[in-house]
Motif scaffolding. Structure first.
Motif: not given
Length: 360
Positions: A21-39
């Protein structure tokens, strides 16, 4: 600088030594970082679940999954291999999302031995402590910028705080074949998830008094029978890991109805995701598979013990119903909830309302 001008920056590395569950809850953060850093981000985690969970997901490039976090560094060849891999990431921004002091100390040691500069790292433990849902806390952390990258990366646009997982077409097809082999119509399957990470000990089922997320076997069985009384066309499938097979079988035996089945050990993570995405509904204790169910749009009832649902309740990006029962301020243990409480919550789910015509 806007988020769209961040091309050419190195991919972020996100580190979390948590459960499913902890690992899944990272998903929105991963998406935001993807947008911020471009990859897409790379992810360093532990356990058997990170790779099948994030392989093929658009916000994740590579998953590094250590087998266990409790082993000492000097006793673990895979840790030394990870250090060598980290040495090739010394120019990366690193987001450490680990709140547990012992795991955090191990992560910091890995980063030091790999020679990753402190100016490239930021830690969620340095964030102000606010009463937020865990996914919202992680999203806020994604707006932090390591010192070495200040002025080089901008803010991202709005990102929803509900984890979203894309189920691969091949996994959907495989799950349909499996369900068909069991004589099950996915739209008529109600999933029960009775176990959590504390349920089993090395010598069997943990004593109920030692597990505030434990709900008696007899109540799970009565719940299954209650569901079938409301709609005889449904089938109840009790989920669990291989190690939980005997516990799951005890629930099925107590239900004493051939329409209640065990799927213990038969639902590896990607099949579980696909089955949950097609299922009628799910009733679960507060544990990882409940978060997966919400992430793929399965209507869900979650039983909480002492933890606050405001911080840990599963979220659905697609808007499927999620009902939390119990939790801090209402109960101290899941076994304070009655079968009638849980069945009434299940009957109130939108997909269940049309069949919820009987009093129990």
């Amino acid at each position: 600088m806007s988020w769209s001008e961040s091309a050419g920056l190195p991919a972020p590395l996100v580190v979390r030594f948590g459960r499913l569950g902890d690992t899944l809850l990272l998903q929105p953060m991963l998406h935001r970082l993807h947008l911020r850093y471009g990859q897409p981000c790379d992810l360093l985690a532990v356990g058997a679940w990170p790779r099948p969970l994030y392989d093929g997901q658009p916000d994740v490039g590579h998953v590094y999954a250590l087998q266990a976090s409790h082993r000492g560094l000097l006793l673990s060849p895979e840790r030394w291999r990870m250090i060598l891999a980290l040495r090739g990431m010394r120019r990366r921004p690193v987001y450490v999302c680990e709140p547990q002091p012992r795991s955090l100390a191990k992560i910091q040691r890995l980063l030091r031995l790999a020679g990753i500069p402190a100016a490239h790292c930021c830690y969620i433990e340095d964030m102000p402590r606010k009463p937020l849902h865990e996914a919202d806390k992680l999203l806020a952390f994604a707006e932090v910028t390591p010192a070495a990258f200040v002025g080089r990366v901008g803010a991202a646009p709005f990102v929803d705080g509900a984890p979203a997982i894309q189920v691969a077409a091949d996994d959907m097809e495989e799950a349909r074949h499996w369900l068909q082999s069991q004589g099950l119509d996915p739209a008529g399957v109600v999933l029960l998830q009775p176990a959590n990470k504390r349920t089993m000990r090395w010598n069997g089922v943990r004593a109920p008094g030692d597990d505030e997320k434990s709900w008696p076997v007899e109540r799970w069985a009565a719940l299954a029978r209650g569901i079938l009384e409301i709609d005889s066309g449904l089938r109840v499938v009790v989920c669990g890991a291989t190690v939980e097979a005997d516990y799951v079988r005890s629930i099925v035996a107590a239900a004493a109805d051939p329409r209640v089945r065990s799927a213990a050990g038969a639902l590896p993570l990607r099949r579980l995701l696909a089955v949950e995405s097609m299922a009628h509904s799910m009733i679960s204790v507060d544990t990882g598979p409940a978060h997966l169910a919400a992430a793929v749009g399965c209507p869900l009832v979650v039983l909480f013990g002492s933890l606050p649902p405001a911080q840990w309740c599963p979220r659905s990006a697609g808007g499927s119903a999620v009902t939390a029962l119990g939790g801090a301020g209402k109960v101290r243990r899941i076994d304070e909830l009655s079968v009638e409480d849980v069945l009434a919550a299940w009957k109130s789910l939108p997909l269940c309302a049309s069949t919820a015509h009987m009093d129990v």
